[in-house]
Design a protein around this motif. Sequence first.
Motif, PDB file in Angstrom:
ATOM      1  N   LEU A  30       0.830  -1.206   0.000  1.00  0.00           N
ATOM      2  CA  LEU A  30       0.000   0.000   0.000  1.00  0.00           C
ATOM      3  C   LEU A  30       0.864   1.256   0.000  1.00  0.00           C
ATOM      4  O   LEU A  30       1.971   1.253   0.538  1.00  0.00           O
ATOM      5  CB  LEU A  30      -0.879   0.010   1.252  1.00  0.00           C
ATOM      6  N   SER A  36      -4.437   7.098  -2.486  1.00  0.00           N
ATOM      7  CA  SER A  36      -4.116   5.768  -1.946  1.00  0.00           C
ATOM      8  C   SER A  36      -4.181   4.739  -3.063  1.00  0.00           C
ATOM      9  O   SER A  36      -5.165   4.682  -3.804  1.00  0.00           O
ATOM     10  CB  SER A  36      -5.104   5.389  -0.842  1.00  0.00           C
ATOM     11  N   MET A  85      -2.776   0.556  -4.484  1.00  0.00           N
ATOM     12  CA  MET A  85      -2.083  -0.708  -4.277  1.00  0.00           C
ATOM     13  C   MET A  85      -1.076  -0.810  -5.414  1.00  0.00           C
ATOM     14  O   MET A  85      -1.437  -0.672  -6.588  1.00  0.00           O
ATOM     15  CB  MET A  85      -3.059  -1.885  -4.352  1.00  0.00           C
TER      16      MET A  85
END
Length: 317
Positions: free
Chosen positions: A100, A107, A109
Amino acid sequence: MHHYLEFEKPIAELEGKIEELRHLTGTEVNIAEEVAKLQTKVEKQLSQLYSKLTAWQKAQVARHPDRPHAVDYIETLIDDFTPLAGDRLYGEDAAVVGGLGRFRGRSVMVIGIEKGKDTESRVKHNFGMAKPEGYRKAQRLMLMADHFKMPVITFVDTSGAFPGADAEARGQAEAIAKSIEVSFQLRVPFISVIIGEGGSGGAIALGSANAILMLEHSIYSVISPEGCASILWRDGTMNKEAAEALRLTAQDLIELRTIDAIVPEPLGGAHRDPIGAMGAVADEIQRQFDALAPLDGGQLRAKRREKFIDMGKVGLG
């Protein structure tokens, strides 16, 4: 020390002269002026050389040891990166790095295939050849991203999945196929970047994205030129011909509509200016995120599936 490729010998000689001049002291030669002239010559030769690279030369550039790797992109472009390990089924695979973080405040991944830079790190990361647990870790992280509505970014650089008996015994083909299936289920923006070598199913497992980007001198193919030459001609010296036949360059693939955008590299390739190359990648990722922003989850998933179905229609009808 800079690594020069075979076709870069004229550049190596010029830059060698520049280094010699810089070490000269106590002479009447106007060193600064001479260095500037030679530097201009280097840039001119680099421009000429890199504007007409063959497919085989591009393969060599894509594999250059000084090119920025997945861990470099993560370290440079991703803030507050928190690595996540393991597939919760068998174990950890260092060939696949992920976790992450934040990309320009968003934000995300992030998942990458890491080849390693020196002998120790290459062995640790298995030369960027993932085993089933690596692809199952990628699936786990993609599903986590989907659950928390976080976009996915992947950095692909691999000659292919690991072909060893242990990987086959643990279901290598199934793990790759499942990664592609999971990619097609995601309801979040998914951007994949081929940063060096995109080899076979090992690459497409992390490359089934809404937007597929390639660096200007990267390659993306069903098999390596060497592998193709050994299978088709049983002759390892035919790799140049194989590279041409495979249509593996970014320029070929944008024409074939297999990828969505080419990210220009600094003069002389990403290995000459890694920071500049990574900055260009970041800007293109941002552009792609902006383009995908108006789409909801269902549209993102549908368009991703349609994109790959349409690839199979090229040349038909």
